[in-house]
Design a protein around this motif. Structure first.
Motif, PDB file in Angstrom:
ATOM      1  N   ALA A  28      10.836 -65.455 -47.985  1.00  0.00           N
ATOM      2  CA  ALA A  28      10.717 -65.818 -46.831  1.00  0.00           C
ATOM      3  C   ALA A  28       9.275 -65.901 -46.190  1.00  0.00           C
ATOM      4  CB  ALA A  28      11.291 -64.737 -45.825  1.00  0.00           C
ATOM      5  N   SER A  29       8.512 -65.174 -47.056  1.00  0.00           N
ATOM      6  CA  SER A  29       7.016 -65.126 -46.931  1.00  0.00           C
ATOM      7  C   SER A  29       6.292 -66.529 -47.136  1.00  0.00           C
ATOM      8  CB  SER A  29       6.156 -64.217 -47.498  1.00  0.00           C
ATOM      9  OG  SER A  29       6.410 -62.922 -46.996  1.00  0.00           O
ATOM     10  N   ALA A  30       6.900 -67.011 -48.492  1.00  0.00           N
ATOM     11  CA  ALA A  30       6.518 -68.229 -48.776  1.00  0.00           C
ATOM     12  C   ALA A  30       6.996 -69.501 -48.125  1.00  0.00           C
ATOM     13  CB  ALA A  30       6.801 -68.415 -50.565  1.00  0.00           C
ATOM     14  N   ALA A  31       8.196 -69.257 -47.866  1.00  0.00           N
ATOM     15  CA  ALA A  31       8.725 -70.445 -47.006  1.00  0.00           C
ATOM     16  C   ALA A  31       7.972 -70.441 -45.395  1.00  0.00           C
ATOM     17  CB  ALA A  31      10.309 -70.279 -46.817  1.00  0.00           C
ATOM     18  N   LEU A  60      13.494 -62.450 -41.166  1.00  0.00           N
ATOM     19  CA  LEU A  60      14.061 -62.267 -42.444  1.00  0.00           C
ATOM     20  C   LEU A  60      12.881 -61.411 -43.203  1.00  0.00           C
ATOM     21  CD1 LEU A  60      16.088 -62.778 -44.475  1.00  0.00           C
ATOM     22  CD2 LEU A  60      15.261 -64.785 -45.033  1.00  0.00           C
ATOM     23  N   MET A  61      11.780 -61.759 -43.131  1.00  0.00           N
ATOM     24  CA  MET A  61      10.698 -61.225 -44.068  1.00  0.00           C
ATOM     25  C   MET A  61      10.407 -59.767 -43.567  1.00  0.00           C
ATOM     26  SD  MET A  61       6.594 -62.502 -44.129  1.00  0.00           S
ATOM     27  CE  MET A  61       6.300 -61.893 -42.356  1.00  0.00           C
ATOM     28  N   GLN A 124       5.482 -48.883 -55.754  1.00  0.00           N
ATOM     29  CA  GLN A 124       5.085 -50.101 -55.697  1.00  0.00           C
ATOM     30  C   GLN A 124       5.870 -51.089 -56.145  1.00  0.00           C
ATOM     31  OE1 GLN A 124       1.951 -50.356 -54.359  1.00  0.00           O
ATOM     32  NE2 GLN A 124       2.203 -48.099 -54.131  1.00  0.00           N
ATOM     33  N   PHE A 125       7.009 -50.872 -56.568  1.00  0.00           N
ATOM     34  CA  PHE A 125       7.899 -51.956 -57.371  1.00  0.00           C
ATOM     35  C   PHE A 125       8.560 -52.804 -56.386  1.00  0.00           C
ATOM     36  CE2 PHE A 125      11.930 -53.438 -59.189  1.00  0.00           C
ATOM     37  CZ  PHE A 125      11.424 -53.896 -60.263  1.00  0.00           C
ATOM     38  N   PRO A 126       9.029 -52.769 -55.118  1.00  0.00           N
ATOM     39  CA  PRO A 126       9.468 -53.797 -54.163  1.00  0.00           C
ATOM     40  C   PRO A 126       8.197 -54.647 -53.877  1.00  0.00           C
ATOM     41  CG  PRO A 126       9.860 -51.571 -53.301  1.00  0.00           C
ATOM     42  CD  PRO A 126       9.272 -51.259 -54.519  1.00  0.00           C
ATOM     43  N   GLN A 127       7.022 -53.993 -53.680  1.00  0.00           N
ATOM     44  CA  GLN A 127       5.905 -54.958 -53.147  1.00  0.00           C
ATOM     45  C   GLN A 127       5.426 -55.919 -54.381  1.00  0.00           C
ATOM     46  OE1 GLN A 127       4.548 -54.497 -50.328  1.00  0.00           O
ATOM     47  NE2 GLN A 127       3.586 -56.535 -50.586  1.00  0.00           N
ATOM     48  N   LEU A 128       5.753 -55.446 -55.806  1.00  0.00           N
ATOM     49  CA  LEU A 128       5.729 -56.481 -56.962  1.00  0.00           C
ATOM     50  C   LEU A 128       6.642 -57.469 -56.732  1.00  0.00           C
ATOM     51  CD1 LEU A 128       4.578 -56.931 -59.762  1.00  0.00           C
ATOM     52  CD2 LEU A 128       6.453 -55.401 -60.591  1.00  0.00           C
ATOM     53  N   CYS A 129       7.964 -57.188 -56.499  1.00  0.00           N
ATOM     54  CA  CYS A 129       8.836 -58.296 -56.361  1.00  0.00           C
ATOM     55  C   CYS A 129       8.533 -59.056 -55.499  1.00  0.00           C
ATOM     56  CB  CYS A 129      10.011 -57.395 -55.955  1.00  0.00           C
ATOM     57  SG  CYS A 129      10.884 -56.677 -57.403  1.00  0.00           S
ATOM     58  N   ILE A 130       8.049 -58.648 -54.093  1.00  0.00           N
ATOM     59  CA  ILE A 130       7.674 -59.475 -52.947  1.00  0.00           C
ATOM     60  C   ILE A 130       6.496 -60.380 -53.342  1.00  0.00           C
ATOM     61  CG2 ILE A 130       6.708 -59.316 -50.716  1.00  0.00           C
ATOM     62  CD1 ILE A 130       8.319 -56.730 -50.134  1.00  0.00           C
ATOM     63  N   ASN A 131       5.515 -59.809 -53.759  1.00  0.00           N
ATOM     64  CA  ASN A 131       4.292 -60.616 -54.460  1.00  0.00           C
ATOM     65  C   ASN A 131       4.570 -61.910 -55.270  1.00  0.00           C
ATOM     66  OD1 ASN A 131       2.832 -59.472 -52.571  1.00  0.00           O
ATOM     67  ND2 ASN A 131       2.059 -57.732 -53.930  1.00  0.00           N
ATOM     68  N   LEU A 132       5.449 -61.251 -56.183  1.00  0.00           N
ATOM     69  CA  LEU A 132       6.087 -62.136 -57.212  1.00  0.00           C
ATOM     70  C   LEU A 132       6.688 -63.417 -56.478  1.00  0.00           C
ATOM     71  CD1 LEU A 132       6.783 -60.189 -60.539  1.00  0.00           C
ATOM     72  CD2 LEU A 132       5.165 -61.740 -60.111  1.00  0.00           C
ATOM     73  N   ALA A 133       7.409 -63.173 -55.710  1.00  0.00           N
ATOM     74  CA  ALA A 133       8.419 -64.324 -54.824  1.00  0.00           C
ATOM     75  C   ALA A 133       7.496 -65.189 -54.251  1.00  0.00           C
ATOM     76  CB  ALA A 133       9.394 -63.578 -54.112  1.00  0.00           C
ATOM     77  N   ILE A 134       6.304 -64.335 -53.619  1.00  0.00           N
ATOM     78  CA  ILE A 134       5.371 -65.281 -52.824  1.00  0.00           C
ATOM     79  C   ILE A 134       4.584 -66.162 -53.725  1.00  0.00           C
ATOM     80  CG2 ILE A 134       3.228 -65.054 -51.434  1.00  0.00           C
ATOM     81  CD1 ILE A 134       4.270 -62.486 -50.159  1.00  0.00           C
ATOM     82  N   LEU A 135       4.209 -65.562 -54.831  1.00  0.00           N
ATOM     83  CA  LEU A 135       3.410 -66.170 -55.863  1.00  0.00           C
ATOM     84  C   LEU A 135       4.146 -67.600 -56.277  1.00  0.00           C
ATOM     85  CD1 LEU A 135       0.512 -66.523 -57.558  1.00  0.00           C
ATOM     86  CD2 LEU A 135       1.919 -65.296 -59.119  1.00  0.00           C
TER      87      LEU A 135
END
Length: 190
Positions: A28-31, A60-61, A124-135
């Motif tokens: 959602a962040s990337a979109a 959603l984000m 930190q795991f959810p933030q990792l998932c979020i950042n990987l999806a954004i990347l």
């Protein structure tokens, strides 16, 4: 990687939703970034449909990020307890001679220092998932805009990761020595 595999094995009930919701928040962040960029590039196309899409993506984000952090807290509490229990069972099942050779200070250091470090990493795991999806989302969008720029960025990212990983591997000996010194500190305290 072993930590992630342990988590997947021990708590699928919390881990899988944490990953899925984290990826959803990152997507959602990337979109949202792509939508904003497209709107800035072509302001004459600003329609209520884009505003509605913007609102949905923001909502959603925010909601998925919050839910992901809640699942992370559940995951952290559950696994922190399970790791401590697993270590305690191993201690109880270990031969006395082996425990004496290992030393009380090392066992105490694992229970008081290592387990909180592991559970802290879980937060930190959810933030990792979020950042990987954004990347990944941004890389796909960048590839759509300009393949040459994407290739240049990927080369830069590989070099950046290598410049982090190589010194980090060298630093592991210091981490290990620091851990051994912590064992000695706990021994001295006892």
């Amino acid at each position: 990687m072993r930590l992630i595999l342990f988590l997947l094995k021990s708590s699928r009930r919390y881990m899988l939703p944490t990953i899925v919701i984290g990826v959803l928040a990152g997507g959602a962040s990337a979109a949202l970034m792509a939508l904003i960029n497209t709107t800035i590039a072509t302001p004459e196309n600003l329609r209520s449909g884009r505003i509605g899409t913007y609102m949905v993506l923001v909502l959603l984000m925010l909601v998925s990020g919050l839910v992901s952090r809640l699942f992370s807290a559940l995951l952290t509490q559950r696994n922190g307890f399970e790791v401590r229990m697993k270590i305690c069972r191993q201690i109880l099942n270990a031969p006395l001679r082996q425990l004496e050779e290992l030393g009380q200070h090392r066992v105490l250091a694992v229970l008081t220092d290592d387990v909180p470090t592991i559970t802290g990493a879980l937060l930190q795991f959810p933030q990792l998932c979020i950042n990987l999806a954004i990347l990944l989302g941004c890389l796909v969008y960048l590839g759509w805009l300009s393949t040459a720029t994407l290739i240049g960025l990927v080369i830069f990212l590989v070099l950046a990761v290598a410049s982090y990983v190589i010194p980090e591997k060298a630093a592991r000996s210091y981490y290990k020595r620091g851990r051994e010194e912590w064992d000695q500190t706990v021994k001295n305290l006892r």
